[in-house]
Design a protein around this motif. Structure first.
Motif, PDB file in Angstrom:
ATOM      1  N   ILE A 128       0.829  -1.051  -0.060  1.00  0.00           N
ATOM      2  CA  ILE A 128       0.202   0.043  -0.210  1.00  0.00           C
ATOM      3  C   ILE A 128       0.440   0.640   0.392  1.00  0.00           C
ATOM      4  N   VAL A 129       2.297   0.963   1.103  1.00  0.00           N
ATOM      5  CA  VAL A 129       3.171   2.179   0.795  1.00  0.00           C
ATOM      6  C   VAL A 129       3.116   2.334  -0.740  1.00  0.00           C
ATOM      7  N   LEU A 130       3.116   2.099  -1.465  1.00  0.00           N
ATOM      8  CA  LEU A 130       3.739   2.213  -2.971  1.00  0.00           C
ATOM      9  C   LEU A 130       2.965   3.202  -3.863  1.00  0.00           C
ATOM     10  N   ILE A 131       2.159   3.415  -2.870  1.00  0.00           N
ATOM     11  CA  ILE A 131       1.038   4.230  -3.663  1.00  0.00           C
ATOM     12  C   ILE A 131       1.828   5.652  -3.499  1.00  0.00           C
ATOM     13  N   PRO A 132       1.116   6.250  -2.126  1.00  0.00           N
ATOM     14  CA  PRO A 132       2.050   8.137  -1.803  1.00  0.00           C
ATOM     15  C   PRO A 132       3.127   7.538  -2.650  1.00  0.00           C
ATOM     16  N   LEU A 133       3.893   6.680  -2.439  1.00  0.00           N
ATOM     17  CA  LEU A 133       5.698   6.724  -2.429  1.00  0.00           C
ATOM     18  C   LEU A 133       6.014   6.456  -3.460  1.00  0.00           C
ATOM     19  N   HIS A 134       4.465   6.750  -4.619  1.00  0.00           N
ATOM     20  CA  HIS A 134       5.068   6.221  -6.364  1.00  0.00           C
ATOM     21  C   HIS A 134       6.357   6.302  -6.687  1.00  0.00           C
ATOM     22  N   ASP A 135       6.248   8.048  -6.671  1.00  0.00           N
ATOM     23  CA  ASP A 135       7.183   8.866  -7.872  1.00  0.00           C
ATOM     24  C   ASP A 135       8.293   8.156  -7.015  1.00  0.00           C
ATOM     25  N   LEU A 136       9.009   8.125  -5.744  1.00  0.00           N
ATOM     26  CA  LEU A 136      10.300   8.099  -5.076  1.00  0.00           C
ATOM     27  C   LEU A 136      10.079   6.440  -5.939  1.00  0.00           C
ATOM     28  N   LEU A 137       9.288   5.106  -5.224  1.00  0.00           N
ATOM     29  CA  LEU A 137      10.364   3.918  -5.415  1.00  0.00           C
ATOM     30  C   LEU A 137       9.442   3.001  -6.544  1.00  0.00           C
ATOM     31  N   LEU A 138       9.175   4.065  -7.527  1.00  0.00           N
ATOM     32  CA  LEU A 138       8.965   3.650  -8.785  1.00  0.00           C
ATOM     33  C   LEU A 138       9.313   4.893  -9.724  1.00  0.00           C
ATOM     34  N   GLY A 139       9.503   5.993  -9.378  1.00  0.00           N
ATOM     35  CA  GLY A 139      10.080   6.911 -10.447  1.00  0.00           C
ATOM     36  C   GLY A 139      11.301   6.069 -11.833  1.00  0.00           C
ATOM     37  N   ASP A 140      11.787   7.132 -12.572  1.00  0.00           N
ATOM     38  CA  ASP A 140      12.747   6.839 -13.234  1.00  0.00           C
ATOM     39  C   ASP A 140      13.737   6.365 -13.029  1.00  0.00           C
ATOM     40  N   GLU A 141      13.955   7.633 -11.840  1.00  0.00           N
ATOM     41  CA  GLU A 141      15.759   7.880 -11.682  1.00  0.00           C
ATOM     42  C   GLU A 141      16.391   6.685 -10.311  1.00  0.00           C
ATOM     43  N   LEU A 142      15.719   6.340  -9.346  1.00  0.00           N
ATOM     44  CA  LEU A 142      15.779   5.023  -8.574  1.00  0.00           C
ATOM     45  C   LEU A 142      15.746   3.784 -10.024  1.00  0.00           C
ATOM     46  N   ARG A 143      14.679   3.310 -11.238  1.00  0.00           N
ATOM     47  CA  ARG A 143      15.545   1.734 -11.827  1.00  0.00           C
ATOM     48  C   ARG A 143      16.395   2.566 -12.433  1.00  0.00           C
ATOM     49  N   ARG A 144      16.962   4.486 -13.032  1.00  0.00           N
ATOM     50  CA  ARG A 144      17.899   4.352 -13.751  1.00  0.00           C
ATOM     51  C   ARG A 144      19.519   3.838 -12.254  1.00  0.00           C
ATOM     52  N   GLN A 145      19.506   4.052 -11.700  1.00  0.00           N
ATOM     53  CA  GLN A 145      19.548   4.022 -10.398  1.00  0.00           C
ATOM     54  C   GLN A 145      20.015   2.243 -10.465  1.00  0.00           C
ATOM     55  N   LEU A 146      19.773   1.632 -10.603  1.00  0.00           N
ATOM     56  CA  LEU A 146      18.983  -0.068 -10.292  1.00  0.00           C
ATOM     57  C   LEU A 146      19.433  -0.372 -11.573  1.00  0.00           C
ATOM     58  N   ALA A 147      19.616   0.017 -12.373  1.00  0.00           N
ATOM     59  CA  ALA A 147      19.519  -1.194 -13.654  1.00  0.00           C
ATOM     60  C   ALA A 147      21.065  -1.030 -13.996  1.00  0.00           C
ATOM     61  N   HIS A 148      21.802   0.369 -13.678  1.00  0.00           N
ATOM     62  CA  HIS A 148      23.075   0.328 -14.035  1.00  0.00           C
ATOM     63  C   HIS A 148      24.394   0.336 -12.881  1.00  0.00           C
ATOM     64  N   SER A 149      24.116   0.074 -11.826  1.00  0.00           N
ATOM     65  CA  SER A 149      24.776   0.049 -10.663  1.00  0.00           C
ATOM     66  C   SER A 149      24.428  -2.039  -9.767  1.00  0.00           C
ATOM     67  N   PRO A 150      25.849  -2.247 -10.839  1.00  0.00           N
ATOM     68  CA  PRO A 150      26.011  -4.002 -10.556  1.00  0.00           C
ATOM     69  C   PRO A 150      26.051  -3.841  -8.668  1.00  0.00           C
ATOM     70  N   ALA A 151      26.897  -2.094  -8.252  1.00  0.00           N
ATOM     71  CA  ALA A 151      26.857  -2.975  -6.371  1.00  0.00           C
ATOM     72  C   ALA A 151      25.958  -2.725  -5.888  1.00  0.00           C
ATOM     73  N   LEU A 152      25.218  -1.862  -6.436  1.00  0.00           N
ATOM     74  CA  LEU A 152      23.219  -1.860  -5.827  1.00  0.00           C
ATOM     75  C   LEU A 152      22.380  -3.208  -5.991  1.00  0.00           C
ATOM     76  N   TRP A 153      22.838  -3.602  -6.529  1.00  0.00           N
ATOM     77  CA  TRP A 153      22.169  -5.044  -6.733  1.00  0.00           C
ATOM     78  C   TRP A 153      23.095  -6.607  -5.769  1.00  0.00           C
ATOM     79  N   PHE A 154      23.929  -5.791  -5.610  1.00  0.00           N
ATOM     80  CA  PHE A 154      24.803  -6.867  -4.539  1.00  0.00           C
ATOM     81  C   PHE A 154      24.505  -6.430  -3.059  1.00  0.00           C
ATOM     82  N   THR A 155      24.885  -4.625  -3.449  1.00  0.00           N
ATOM     83  CA  THR A 155      23.953  -4.473  -1.711  1.00  0.00           C
ATOM     84  C   THR A 155      22.437  -4.479  -1.052  1.00  0.00           C
TER      85      THR A 155
END
Length: 244
Positions: free
Chosen positions: A118-145
């Motif tokens: 449910i918390v994904l609804i009000p935090l949609h822009d932060l948790l499902l935004g392009d910025e976060l997806r871009r950081q996760l997609a281009h950083s293997p270190a984050l996946w490892f973390t």
């Protein structure tokens, strides 16, 4: 004709108001370990406001950390549930048991973890935004973390021995751990729904510190006596009542 005894809510389920702020401050002065907790939880706050860390990534870390901790607890409870509901007759294969376990785990995580979905609804822009997806997609270190974070939760939870605890101790421990994680998600939702997303990280740092330093008070303020969480039985309508 005498009136039957009136039923009232058990004192175990009555919320317990936390002590005043002055008492909290006095206790903090006497507990050096509490300041260590505060310092650790303030690291993301300092990183965001002083070093330009990503706010979206910090909020995702809070969300992912809570959800994976909850998933680990549910997973640790599954083997016992399967063993106690195993049919006494008929052929049971390990593959069938594995499939039942995975399906049950996913179903329970979907239900118990509802506050995190449910918390994904009000935090949609932060948790499902392009910025976060871009950081996760281009950083293997984050996946490892984040993978290491999830693995540590599962490792720690399975070592706690949920599978071998007596029923009373299991109910008390599991409910205590799960309720604290649910409180975290509820707090995130309330903050975001009231327009506080822009200061969510500092507020979460304070909340997580409080939940870690005074977990009994947080539980007592919402669920009642934290030492008697095991008493509540959803299948027994009289479990949270007593006679005068």
């Amino acid at each position: 004709m005498a009136k039957p005894p009136e039923k009232t809510r058990s004192t175990a389920s009555r919320p317990i108001a936390p002590p005043p702020l002055s008492q909290h401050l006095r206790e903090l002065a006497l507990r050096p370990d509490a300041w260590t907790v505060f310092a650790r939880n303030l690291i993301p706050v300092i990183g965001i406001y002083c070093f330009g860390w990503s706010a979206a990534l910090s909020v995702f870390n809070y969300w992912f950390d809570g959800l994976t901790a909850l998933a680990a607890i549910v997973a640790a409870l599954i083997p016992r549930a399967l063993r106690e509901t195993q049919p006494k007759t008929g052929h049971v294969t390990w593959l069938g048991t594995l499939v039942r376990g995975v399906v049950t785990w996913l179903f329970l995580l979907g239900i118990v973890g509802l506050p995190y979905w449910i918390v994904l609804i009000p935090l949609h822009d932060l948790l499902l935004g392009d910025e976060l997806r871009r950081q996760l997609a281009h950083s293997p270190a984050l996946w490892f973390t984040f993978g290491s974070l999830a693995a540590s939760h599962f490792w720690k939870t399975f070592r706690m021995g949920y599978d071998t605890m007596p029923d009373k101790e299991l109910k008390q421990r599991a409910r205590c751990d799960i309720y604290l994680l649910i409180l975290r998600a509820m707090a995130m939702f309330i903050m975001a729904a009231h327009g506080l997303a822009f200061i969510l990280v500092p507020l979460m740092a304070l909340l997580l510190s409080y939940l870690e330093i005074w977990p009994e008070r947080a539980l007592g303020a919402v669920f009642g006596d934290p030492s008697r969480l095991w008493e509540y039985d959803p299948g027994d309508p009289t479990s949270n009542r007593r006679r005068r």
